[in-house]
Design a protein around this motif. Structure first.
Motif, PDB file in Angstrom:
ATOM      1  N   GLY A  17     124.534 -34.100  14.287  1.00 23.28           N
ATOM      2  CA  GLY A  17     125.393 -34.738  15.285  1.00 23.28           C
ATOM      3  C   GLY A  17     126.818 -34.218  15.278  1.00 23.28           C
ATOM      4  N   ILE A  18     126.964 -32.883  15.226  1.00 23.01           N
ATOM      5  CA  ILE A  18     128.296 -32.287  15.068  1.00 23.01           C
ATOM      6  C   ILE A  18     128.578 -31.265  16.173  1.00 23.01           C
ATOM      7  CG2 ILE A  18     129.589 -30.622  13.628  1.00 23.01           C
ATOM      8  CD1 ILE A  18     128.558 -32.155  11.192  1.00 23.01           C
ATOM      9  N   ILE A  19     129.831 -31.269  16.643  1.00 17.90           N
ATOM     10  CA  ILE A  19     130.352 -30.235  17.536  1.00 17.90           C
ATOM     11  C   ILE A  19     131.509 -29.550  16.827  1.00 17.90           C
ATOM     12  CG2 ILE A  19     131.405 -29.715  19.772  1.00 17.90           C
ATOM     13  CD1 ILE A  19     130.246 -32.288  20.855  1.00 17.90           C
ATOM     14  N   ARG A  20     131.491 -28.225  16.817  1.00 19.18           N
ATOM     15  CA  ARG A  20     132.602 -27.465  16.228  1.00 19.18           C
ATOM     16  C   ARG A  20     133.236 -26.568  17.288  1.00 19.18           C
ATOM     17  NH1 ARG A  20     128.731 -26.988  12.127  1.00 19.18           N
ATOM     18  NH2 ARG A  20     129.336 -28.040  10.169  1.00 19.18           N
ATOM     19  N   VAL A  21     134.549 -26.557  17.318  1.00 26.44           N
ATOM     20  CA  VAL A  21     135.304 -25.666  18.193  1.00 26.44           C
ATOM     21  C   VAL A  21     136.217 -24.824  17.313  1.00 26.44           C
ATOM     22  CG1 VAL A  21     136.940 -25.475  20.106  1.00 26.44           C
ATOM     23  CG2 VAL A  21     135.232 -27.310  20.100  1.00 26.44           C
ATOM     24  N   THR A  22     136.022 -23.503  17.350  1.00 22.96           N
ATOM     25  CA  THR A  22     136.747 -22.586  16.466  1.00 22.96           C
ATOM     26  C   THR A  22     137.545 -21.590  17.288  1.00 22.96           C
ATOM     27  OG1 THR A  22     135.016 -22.769  14.780  1.00 22.96           O
ATOM     28  CG2 THR A  22     136.489 -20.855  14.635  1.00 22.96           C
ATOM     29  N   ASP A  23     138.761 -21.304  16.824  1.00 22.67           N
ATOM     30  CA  ASP A  23     139.557 -20.246  17.455  1.00 22.67           C
ATOM     31  C   ASP A  23     140.122 -19.328  16.387  1.00 22.67           C
ATOM     32  OD1 ASP A  23     142.530 -20.854  16.759  1.00 22.67           O
ATOM     33  OD2 ASP A  23     141.778 -22.800  17.412  1.00 22.67           O
ATOM     34  N   ASN A  24     140.464 -18.112  16.770  1.00 26.64           N
ATOM     35  CA  ASN A  24     141.123 -17.181  15.856  1.00 26.64           C
ATOM     36  C   ASN A  24     142.582 -17.000  16.266  1.00 26.64           C
ATOM     37  OD1 ASN A  24     140.453 -15.830  18.208  1.00 26.64           O
ATOM     38  ND2 ASN A  24     140.128 -13.847  17.194  1.00 26.64           N
ATOM     39  N   ASP A  71     140.527  -9.571  21.845  1.00 20.40           N
ATOM     40  CA  ASP A  71     140.037  -9.996  20.532  1.00 20.40           C
ATOM     41  C   ASP A  71     140.101 -11.511  20.329  1.00 20.40           C
ATOM     42  OD1 ASP A  71     139.531  -7.358  19.718  1.00 20.40           O
ATOM     43  OD2 ASP A  71     141.632  -7.074  19.136  1.00 20.40           O
ATOM     44  N   PHE A  72     140.829 -12.194  21.174  1.00 16.40           N
ATOM     45  CA  PHE A  72     141.005 -13.640  21.011  1.00 16.40           C
ATOM     46  C   PHE A  72     139.829 -14.376  21.661  1.00 16.40           C
ATOM     47  CE2 PHE A  72     145.271 -11.831  20.894  1.00 16.40           C
ATOM     48  CZ  PHE A  72     145.740 -12.366  19.705  1.00 16.40           C
ATOM     49  N   VAL A  73     139.262 -15.343  20.939  1.00 19.78           N
ATOM     50  CA  VAL A  73     138.060 -16.010  21.441  1.00 19.78           C
ATOM     51  C   VAL A  73     137.986 -17.448  20.927  1.00 19.78           C
ATOM     52  CG1 VAL A  73     136.616 -15.252  19.504  1.00 19.78           C
ATOM     53  CG2 VAL A  73     135.549 -15.751  21.722  1.00 19.78           C
ATOM     54  N   ILE A  74     137.332 -18.299  21.714  1.00 20.80           N
ATOM     55  CA  ILE A  74     137.047 -19.680  21.320  1.00 20.80           C
ATOM     56  C   ILE A  74     135.535 -19.811  21.200  1.00 20.80           C
ATOM     57  CG2 ILE A  74     137.194 -22.112  22.006  1.00 20.80           C
ATOM     58  CD1 ILE A  74     139.678 -21.325  23.689  1.00 20.80           C
ATOM     59  N   ARG A  75     135.067 -20.355  20.075  1.00 16.87           N
ATOM     60  CA  ARG A  75     133.618 -20.509  19.853  1.00 16.87           C
ATOM     61  C   ARG A  75     133.260 -21.991  19.752  1.00 16.87           C
ATOM     62  NH1 ARG A  75     130.842 -16.245  17.345  1.00 16.87           N
ATOM     63  NH2 ARG A  75     129.033 -17.644  17.427  1.00 16.87           N
ATOM     64  N   ILE A  76     132.172 -22.377  20.418  1.00 14.64           N
ATOM     65  CA  ILE A  76     131.651 -23.744  20.336  1.00 14.64           C
ATOM     66  C   ILE A  76     130.296 -23.692  19.650  1.00 14.64           C
ATOM     67  CG2 ILE A  76     130.906 -25.787  21.620  1.00 14.64           C
ATOM     68  CD1 ILE A  76     132.767 -24.961  23.870  1.00 14.64           C
ATOM     69  N   ALA A  85     146.729 -22.110  20.693  1.00 17.09           N
ATOM     70  CA  ALA A  85     146.840 -21.377  19.426  1.00 17.09           C
ATOM     71  C   ALA A  85     146.621 -19.884  19.639  1.00 17.09           C
ATOM     72  CB  ALA A  85     145.821 -21.931  18.423  1.00 17.09           C
ATOM     73  N   LEU A  86     145.680 -19.530  20.497  1.00 18.30           N
ATOM     74  CA  LEU A  86     145.443 -18.119  20.804  1.00 18.30           C
ATOM     75  C   LEU A  86     146.644 -17.522  21.536  1.00 18.30           C
ATOM     76  CD1 LEU A  86     141.728 -18.273  22.014  1.00 18.30           C
ATOM     77  CD2 LEU A  86     142.564 -17.626  19.759  1.00 18.30           C
ATOM     78  N   ASP A  87     147.198 -18.267  22.467  1.00 15.21           N
ATOM     79  CA  ASP A  87     148.356 -17.772  23.221  1.00 15.21           C
ATOM     80  C   ASP A  87     149.549 -17.506  22.309  1.00 15.21           C
ATOM     81  OD1 ASP A  87     147.098 -17.744  25.670  1.00 15.21           O
ATOM     82  OD2 ASP A  87     147.710 -19.783  26.191  1.00 15.21           O
ATOM     83  N   LYS A  88     149.740 -18.394  21.333  1.00 21.18           N
ATOM     84  CA  LYS A  88     150.869 -18.215  20.418  1.00 21.18           C
ATOM     85  C   LYS A  88     150.737 -16.929  19.609  1.00 21.18           C
ATOM     86  CE  LYS A  88     151.579 -23.206  19.883  1.00 21.18           C
ATOM     87  NZ  LYS A  88     151.469 -24.359  18.977  1.00 21.18           N
ATOM     88  N   LEU A  89     149.520 -16.674  19.107  1.00 18.00           N
ATOM     89  CA  LEU A  89     149.329 -15.451  18.320  1.00 18.00           C
ATOM     90  C   LEU A  89     149.363 -14.218  19.220  1.00 18.00           C
ATOM     91  CD1 LEU A  89     148.933 -14.359  15.514  1.00 18.00           C
ATOM     92  CD2 LEU A  89     146.458 -14.589  15.795  1.00 18.00           C
ATOM     93  N   TYR A  90     148.838 -14.347  20.422  1.00 18.44           N
ATOM     94  CA  TYR A  90     148.906 -13.236  21.373  1.00 18.44           C
ATOM     95  C   TYR A  90     150.361 -12.907  21.705  1.00 18.44           C
ATOM     96  CZ  TYR A  90     148.841 -10.785  25.835  1.00 18.44           C
ATOM     97  OH  TYR A  90     149.081  -9.879  26.832  1.00 18.44           O
TER      98      TYR A  90
END
Length: 629
Positions: A71-78, A59-64, A39-44
Motif C-alpha cells: 500500500g505504498i506510493i513513492r515519488v523520487t526525483d534527482n 537528465d532530470f527526471v521524476i519517478r513514480i 527541486a529539479l528546477d533548482k538543480l538545473y
C-alpha cells in the motif's frame, strides 16, 4: 533519531490543512510532483553556472513507483535534495516554503520557474496517507537524512543511507473505508490519469513502470507480464510553441483528445499576451454544441494552468456567458493563488486576462465572418442564439460589442445577412429596419403584413428564435436606423393622402368598430381599418412594448403560469377588401350578425398570426352557421 513537534502549529491547524484546504484528495499527487519539479528546477538552475553538477536538461527526471502489496506510493526525483537543516526547516514548519525563498533570492533571473510557493502542498499527502517518509540527500553532500511523520503528533529526523542525491517521498496509504477507496491510487492507470490531468506539462519527464499482460510469441493462449518504463506527461505544452511551427492536424488532434470531440473545431484561437496580464491561451470554437449546452447542467469555463500545472478544471470567470461555447485553456505565471493553489487569492489578474480573452474571441469571430462566411454561418446556426442572449442580458451592456456578429434570415433570397449588410443596401430615404417574428420562415411569409412590406420594396428580417425580438428591442437601433416589427400598429407604409383618407374612414366607422370590439370582448383593445394589407382581409397588430411573439415567449417561461403577460392587440381590417363593405352593411342592417362576423374575423386573424383561438368550438359553429345561410 530526534523526535520533534511541529514548531508553530497545533494538531487543529494540521487537521484543518489535511481535511479542509483541498477539495479533492487526488490533488496530493499534483502537489508532490510539483515539489519534485521545484527541486529539479533548482538543480538545473545551478547547473547553468556550475559545471560540477554534470547534468543537462534531459537528465532530470521524476519517478513514480507503486507497491500494491504494501500500500505504498513513492515519488523520487534527482533534484537538489535537502540538508538536515533544510529538511527540519521546510517540513518542520507548516507553511514554510523553500521554493518561495529560492524564487525570491533569484527573482531577477529569467531562468527561474518555480511552481511551489506556499510550502503546504507537501502536507496534502496526509489526506491519503497515515505515514509519510522523506529520504533526501542534498547535492554535494555525503550524508542523507530521513524525515518521518504520522501527522500532527510530530516528526522524526535521523541519518539514513541513500546512494544518490535527490529526494524520495514514500506515502503509506490509509486503509479503505466505506466512504473512501484509498487503494485506487495504487492503480497504474489511475495514477497515469492524474498525471495527465494535473501535471501533463511539467517540463521534466514523469516516469512509471507499467506492467501489462501480452501474448507469448509462438504459444497460443499463453500470456506473460511485461514491464516497461513509460513517460506519463507530454512535457511541452502545445500552447507555448510558436504558432508557425504547429500544423493544423496538431491543433485538431489536441482538441479532440482533450475535449472528447469527434469533429475538428470550427475555429482555433492561439494567443500569447505580455504586459499587465501575461499568459498563453489556446481556445477552440466547436462545430456543434455539447448535448447539455442549453441545459442548466452545462458548466462554462476554460481550464486554468499556472506554469503548466492545472489549477482549475473550469474557470467560469474567464468567459462571459455569451462566449460560453468556447473550450480551451489559459496558462499564466502571474496568478496569485491561494494556499491550496486551487483558487485565486486576488482576482485582478484574472479580470485583466478575462477582458483580453473576451476581446480576442470577438475579434476572431469577426475575422471568421469576413473571411470564412460559410463556416461562420454554420457556427451561427449552432451558437448564434447565445450571442443574441449576450445582447439582451445585463440590460444591453454588451450590445455594441456583439451587434455586428448577429445574423438573421432575410426576405431577399432567404439567406443570412448581418445588420450592417441590411443597412448598407437599404432604399434611399428608408429609416427603418423591418422585421417579422414567427416559428419558421414559411409561417412568417404567410403573415398578411409581410406581402405589403415587401411590395413596397423593403427587405424584411425573419426572426425565428424566441430571443430575437428581445435582442433587437434592447438594441433599439442600428447606425441610427430604428427597428420595427411589421406587426406593430405603428407600421404605416401609405402616402400622406392615403393616410388622411384612412383616418377619415376610421373616424366615420368609429361606432361600428366599438360594436365589433364589444362582441369580441377583452381579447383586443380596438378595431380599425388599415391600408397596409395587400389581398388579405384581416390581421392582428400590437400596441405598446409587448408584441405577439414576446407574449408567447414570456408566457411559456417557467413560473409564468400565474402571471401571464398580455399584448395589447388591435384587429385591423383591410379597407380595400370586400369584407369592409360587408361589415358596413351589417352594421346598418343586422348588428347581431355583425358581432358574429367580428368574432369570426378575430379567429381568422389569430390563426394567421399563429395565435391560439380562445374558443375553437364557437369559431367552428360560426363558420357552419354562416355557410348555411
Amino acid at each position: 533519531m530526534r523526535t520533534k513537534q511541529f514548531k508553530s502549529e497545533s494538531k487543529k491547524l494540521l487537521d484543518m490543512m489535511i481535511n479542509s484546504i483541498y477539495t479533492h484528495k487526488e490533488i496530493f499527487l499534483r502537489e508532490i510532483i510539483s515539489n519534485a519539479s521545484d527541486a529539479l528546477d533548482k538543480l538545473y538552475f545551478r547547473s547553468l553556472t556550475d559545471p560540477s553538477v554534470g547534468l543537462n536538461a534531459d537528465d532530470f527526471v521524476i519517478r513514480i513507483e507503486l507497491d500494491k502489496d504494501n500500500g505504498i506510493i513513492r515519488v523520487t526525483d534527482n533534484g537538489c535534495g535537502m540538508t538536515e537543516e533544510e529538511l527540519d526547516s521546510n517540513l518542520g514548519t507548516i507553511a514554510k516554503s523553500g521554493s518561495l525563498a529560492f524564487k525570491n533570492e533569484n527573482e531577477k533571473t529569467e531562468d527561474v520557474d518555480i511552481i511551489g510557493q506556499f510550502g503546504v502542498g507537501f502536507y496534502s499527502a496526509f489526506m491519503v496517507s497515515d505515514k509519510v517518509t522523506v529520504e533526501t540527500k542534498a547535492f554535494g553532500s555525503d550524508q542523507a537524512f530521513r524525515w518521518e511523520s504520522t501527522g500532527a503528533s510530530g516528526y522524526t529526523i535521523e541519518p539514513c543511507e541513500k546512494e544518490s542525491f535527490g529526494t524520495t517521498v514514500t506515502m503509506h496509504l490509509k486503509d479503505d473505508t466505506e466512504d473512501e477507496r484509498y487503494s485506487e491510487f495504487l492503480d497504474q492507470y489511475k495514477i497515469s490519469q492524474l498525471v495527465k490531468k494535473y501535471s501533463d506539462y511539467i517540463r521534466h519527464p514523469i516516469q512509471m513502470e507499467f506492467t501489462t499482460s501480452k501474448p507469448v510469441e509462438g504459444k497460443d493462449g499463453e500470456y506473460e507480464d511485461v514491464t516497461e518504463l513509460r513517460t506519463l506527461n507530454s512535457r511541452i505544452p502545445l500552447w507555448k510553441k510558436n504558432r508557425s511551427e504547429i500544423k493544423p492536424e496538431e491543433y485538431n488532434s489536441f482538441y479532440k483528445e482533450k475535449y472528447y470531440d469527434f469533429e475538428d473545431p470550427a475555429k482555433v484561437i492561439h494567443t500569447s499576451v505580455e504586459g499587465q496580464a501575461t499568459y498563453h491561451a489556446l481556445m477552440f470554437v466547436p462545430k456543434h454544441a455539447p448535448f447539455d449546452y442549453y441545459t442548466k447542467d452545462y458548466e462554462k469555463g476554460l481550464q486554468l494552468y499556472s506554469k503548466g500545472v492545472l489549477i482549475m478544471e473550469k474557470c467560469g470567470d474567464l468567459l462571459p456567458d455569451y462566449f460560453s461555447f468556447v473550450k480551451g485553456l489559459v496558462d499564466s505565471e502571474d496568478l496569485s493563488l491561494n494556499i491550496s493553489r486551487e483558487m485565486l487569492q486576488h482576482d485582478r489578474q484574472l479580470k485583466l486576462i478575462a477582458k483580453t480573452i473576451e476581446k480576442k474571441i470577438r475579434t476572431e469571430l469577426d475575422k471568421m465572418l469576413k473571411n470564412e462566411r460559410e463556416a461562420y454561418e454554420e457556427f451561427f446556426k449552432t451558437f448564434g442564439i447565445q450571442l443574441k442572449f449576450g445582447v439582451y442580458s445585463d440590460y444591453g451592456a454588451h450590445k455594441d460589442d456583439l451587434k455586428d456578429l448577429l445574423m438573421f434570415i432575410s426576405s431577399n433570397e432567404k439567406k443570412y445577412v448581418t445588420l450592417k449588410e441590411y443597412v448598407d443596401r437599404m432604399k434611399e430615404g428608408q429609416d427603418t429596419v423591418y422585421y417579422a417574428c414567427g416559428e419558421t420562415v414559411e409561417k412568417i411569409e404567410m403573415l398578411p403584413q409581410c406581402d405589403a412590406v415587401k411590395d413596397k420594396g423593403y427587405e424584411v428580417l425573419y426572426l425565428t428564435e424566441y430571443v430575437d425580438e428581445f435582442a433587437l428591442k434592447m438594441m433599439g437601433e442600428y447606425e441610427g436606423k430604428k427597428f420595427m416589427n411589421i406587426c406593430d400598429e405603428e407600421l404605416d407604409l401609405g402616402t400622406e393622402d392615403e393616410k388622411k383618407a384612412l383616418e377619415s374612414e376610421n373616424e366615420q366607422s368609429k361606432e361600428m368598430f366599438e360594436e365589433m370590439k364589444n362582441a369580441i370582448g377583452d381579447s383586443i383593445s380596438s378595431v380599425r381599418f388599415t391600408g397596409k394589407l395587400k389581398n388579405h382581409p384581416v390581421c392582428l397588430t400590437s400596441e405598446g412594448g409587448i408584441s405577439l411573439e414576446m407574449e408567447k415567449t414570456l408566457n411559456s417561461m417557467p413560473g409564468a403560469k400565474d402571471n401571464q403577460v398580455k399584448a395589447q392587440l388591435v384587429l385591423e381590417i383591410n379597407a380595400e377588401h370586400p369584407i369592409a363593405e360587408k361589415l358596413k352593411t351589417l352594421y346598418n342592417e343586422d348588428k347581431e350578425a355583425l358581432g358574429k362576423y367580428a368574432k369570426l374575423l378575430y379567429g381568422e386573424a389569430c390563426l394567421i398570426g399563429g395565435r391560439r383561438i380562445d374558443d375553437p368550438v364557437e369559431h367552428s359553429k360560426l363558420i357552419c352557421e354562416l355557410m348555411t345561410k
